[in-house]
Design a protein around this motif. Structure first.
Motif, PDB file in Angstrom:
ATOM      1  N   VAL A   1       0.853  -1.255  -0.041  1.00  0.00           N
ATOM      2  CA  VAL A   1      -0.160  -0.184  -0.100  1.00  0.00           C
ATOM      3  C   VAL A   1       0.812   1.230  -0.057  1.00  0.00           C
ATOM      4  N   SER A   2       1.772   1.344   0.861  1.00  0.00           N
ATOM      5  CA  SER A   2       2.828   2.326   0.751  1.00  0.00           C
ATOM      6  C   SER A   2       3.525   2.556  -0.542  1.00  0.00           C
ATOM      7  N   ALA A   3       4.057   1.387  -1.257  1.00  0.00           N
ATOM      8  CA  ALA A   3       4.752   1.478  -2.396  1.00  0.00           C
ATOM      9  C   ALA A   3       3.730   2.116  -3.441  1.00  0.00           C
ATOM     10  N   ALA A   4       2.474   1.763  -3.627  1.00  0.00           N
ATOM     11  CA  ALA A   4       1.647   1.885  -4.544  1.00  0.00           C
ATOM     12  C   ALA A   4       1.058   3.497  -4.318  1.00  0.00           C
ATOM     13  N   ALA A   5       1.384   4.053  -3.156  1.00  0.00           N
ATOM     14  CA  ALA A   5       0.979   5.351  -3.081  1.00  0.00           C
ATOM     15  C   ALA A   5       2.095   6.310  -3.886  1.00  0.00           C
ATOM     16  N   HIS A   6       3.069   5.658  -4.494  1.00  0.00           N
ATOM     17  CA  HIS A   6       3.895   6.492  -5.444  1.00  0.00           C
ATOM     18  C   HIS A   6       3.483   6.117  -6.779  1.00  0.00           C
ATOM     19  N   GLN A   7       4.147   6.713  -7.905  1.00  0.00           N
ATOM     20  CA  GLN A   7       3.789   6.500  -9.314  1.00  0.00           C
ATOM     21  C   GLN A   7       4.628   5.180  -9.642  1.00  0.00           C
ATOM     22  N   LEU A   8       3.718   4.050  -9.798  1.00  0.00           N
ATOM     23  CA  LEU A   8       4.603   2.630 -10.300  1.00  0.00           C
ATOM     24  C   LEU A   8       4.311   2.584 -11.705  1.00  0.00           C
ATOM     25  N   LYS A   9       5.331   2.537 -12.433  1.00  0.00           N
ATOM     26  CA  LYS A   9       5.312   2.076 -13.972  1.00  0.00           C
ATOM     27  C   LYS A   9       6.451   1.128 -14.075  1.00  0.00           C
ATOM     28  N   PRO A  10       6.462   0.001 -13.630  1.00  0.00           N
ATOM     29  CA  PRO A  10       7.422  -0.752 -13.706  1.00  0.00           C
ATOM     30  C   PRO A  10       7.650  -1.388 -15.100  1.00  0.00           C
ATOM     31  N   MET A  11       9.099  -1.444 -15.275  1.00  0.00           N
ATOM     32  CA  MET A  11       9.699  -2.219 -16.508  1.00  0.00           C
ATOM     33  C   MET A  11      10.327  -3.353 -16.222  1.00  0.00           C
ATOM     34  N   PHE A  12      10.694  -3.642 -14.998  1.00  0.00           N
ATOM     35  CA  PHE A  12      11.202  -5.101 -14.513  1.00  0.00           C
ATOM     36  C   PHE A  12      10.948  -5.208 -13.226  1.00  0.00           C
ATOM     37  N   ILE A  13      10.235  -6.337 -13.157  1.00  0.00           N
ATOM     38  CA  ILE A  13       9.835  -6.982 -11.697  1.00  0.00           C
ATOM     39  C   ILE A  13      10.621  -8.136 -11.299  1.00  0.00           C
ATOM     40  N   GLU A  14      11.011  -8.275 -10.255  1.00  0.00           N
ATOM     41  CA  GLU A  14      11.629  -9.410  -9.756  1.00  0.00           C
ATOM     42  C   GLU A  14      11.068  -9.784  -8.430  1.00  0.00           C
TER      43      GLU A  14
END
Length: 330
Positions: A127-140
Motif C-alpha cells: 500500500v505504501s509503495a503503490a502510493a507512489h507512481q508505479l510504472k514498472p519495466m522490470f519486476i523481480e
C-alpha cells in the motif's frame, strides 16, 4: 451491519473469525464446516452458531465468506450467488478458469459482489509503495517458504506464486506477450519450486520465483522503472524507494551523488513509515464498503480470474517442459 456466514473454519477460517469479530460493521451469523470435530471446537472457542449444511447458513446471512479448500470454492460460491448473497472467496478463486468464468457471469446476473482474497493487495508495505507512481519495466519477485504439508495438493504456483501474479497484474496493465516457466516436484506430487518469466506487450518483464522447500521465509519484490527502484518486503512490512533527482550542489538529507560518467544525479532514498495493520481485517472491511457503497470490490472476480489464467499458463509451461525432459534418453 451485515450478517456474514463462513464456509470453512480451518486455520485461515479461524483467522477470518478473529478479524471479523473486531469489525463492528460485520455480524457473524454462523459457520458451516464439513468436519464435525473442527465445528465443535470452533463453536466452543468463538461462541458462534454452527449450521449443519450450506443451505441453512444461506438462509441466515447476507454475505458468505468462503475459506474452505479450493476444490470446494466453486460449489459453495455458486450456491451462494444464486441465493443472492455477496461472496468473499479466498485465493485462488476457483480450481479451474472455467469455474471462475462461470462465477463471474452468475454474479452479474444476480447482481452480487465477489471479492477474491488476494491479501497482499492490503499488505501495508505494498500500500505504501503503490502510493507512489508505479510504472514498472522490470519486476523481480521471490516468495520462499519453509515446507508445510498444507497446500501441497496444488502446484506452488497456485499455492504461493499467485500472490505475486496478482500484484504484478495490478501494476502492469498490459497483455502477456510471451511466457517461459520451469518447475520441479521434490517432496510432493506437484511442483514445489517454480520460476516464470513473463513478458508484457508494453515491454515490462516480470521474473517470478516461488518455493515451498526453502530453509527460510522470504516475500520480496523489486521494481525497476525509469529513474526509480522500489523494494517491497511483504514479510517484514518494509518499503524502500530509491529515485533519481536533478543534481544540486546542496544535497538534501538521505541523498548521495551518482556520477554516470556523462552527468551527475542525486539518488534520494526514502523509507516510508509503515503503519502496522492487519491485511485480512482491511480486505474484509473494504469488501463491506464495496457492498454498502455499491461499487466493484478492490480485488474483483475479474482480477481473480486474470490471476488464475496466468497461473495456469505458467503451470502448463512447466508441464510441457517436464514432459519434454522425461522424453530425453536416459
Amino acid at each position: 451491519m451485515l450478517n456474514i456466514g463462513l464456509v470453512g473454519v480451518g486455520h485461515l477460517g479461524k483467522i477470518h473469525i478473529q478479524q471479523l469479530k473486531e469489525l463492528p460493521q460485520w455480524n457473524i451469523a454462523g459457520f458451516f464446516d464439513t468436519s464435525a470435530e473442527v465445528s465443535a471446537q470452533v463453536k466452543e472457542d468463538y461462541d458462534i452458531k454452527h449450521y449443519s449444511n450450506i443451505e441453512a447458513l444461506l438462509e441466515n446471512c447476507d454475505v458468505v465468506d468462503i475459506v474452505c479448500p479450493t476444490i470446494f470454492h466453486y460449489e459453495y460460491a455458486y450456491k451462494s450467488i444464486i441465493a443472492g448473497k455477496h461472496v468473499f472467496i479466498e485465493k485462488p478463486v476457483t480450481e479451474t478458469v472455467a469455474q471462475a468464468t462461470e462465477l463471474k457471469k452468475m454474479a452479474q446476473i444476480h447482481k452480487v459482489n465477489i471479492q477474491v482474497g488476494h491479501v497482499e493487495r492490503y499488505n501495508p508495505a505494498y500500500v505504501s509503495a503503490a502510493a507512489h507512481q508505479l510504472k514498472p519495466m522490470f519486476i523481480e519477485a521471490h516468495r520462499l517458504s519453509e515446507f508445510n504439508p498444507r497446500g501441497t495438493d496444488v502446484s506452488v504456483v497456485l499455492d504461493l506464486m499467485i500472490h505475486d501474479i496478482d500484484i504484478v497484474l495490478h501494476m502492469v496493465h498490459s497483455p502477456v506477450k510471451h511466457l517461459s516457466a520451469s518447475g520441479v516436484s521434490i517432496v510432493s506430487n506437484n511442483p514445489d519450486i517454480a520460476n516464470a518469466r513473463v513478458e508484457f506487450e508494453n515491454g515490462c518483464v516480470a521474473n517470478l520465483t516461488a518455493s515451498r522447500i526453502s530453509l527460510q521465509k522470504m516475500r520480496k519484490m523489486r521494481i525497476f522503472q525509469k529513474n526509480a527502484y522500489i523494494l517491497i518486503d511483504f514479510l517484514n512490512k518494509i518499503t524502500e524507494i530509491f529515485s533519481l533527482e536533478p543534481y544540486t550542489d546542496h544535497p538534501l538529507p538521505f541523498t548521495f551523488v551518482l556520477d554516470t560518467g556523462t552527468e551527475k544525479k542525486m539518488v534520494k532514498m526514502e523509507k516510508p513509515t509503515i503503519v502496522a495493520e492487519n491485511a485480512i481485517k482491511n480486505e474484509l472491511s473494504a469488501f463491506h464498503k464495496s457492498i454498502t457503497g455499491g461499487h466493484v470490490p478492490d480485488v474483483s472476480i475479474e482480477d481473480g480470474l486474470k490471476a488464475l489464467e496466468l497461473a495456469y499458463m505458467i503451470i502448463d509451461q512447466i508441464r510441457v517442459r517436464e514432459e519434454n525432459f522425461n522424453l530425453l534418453p536416459k
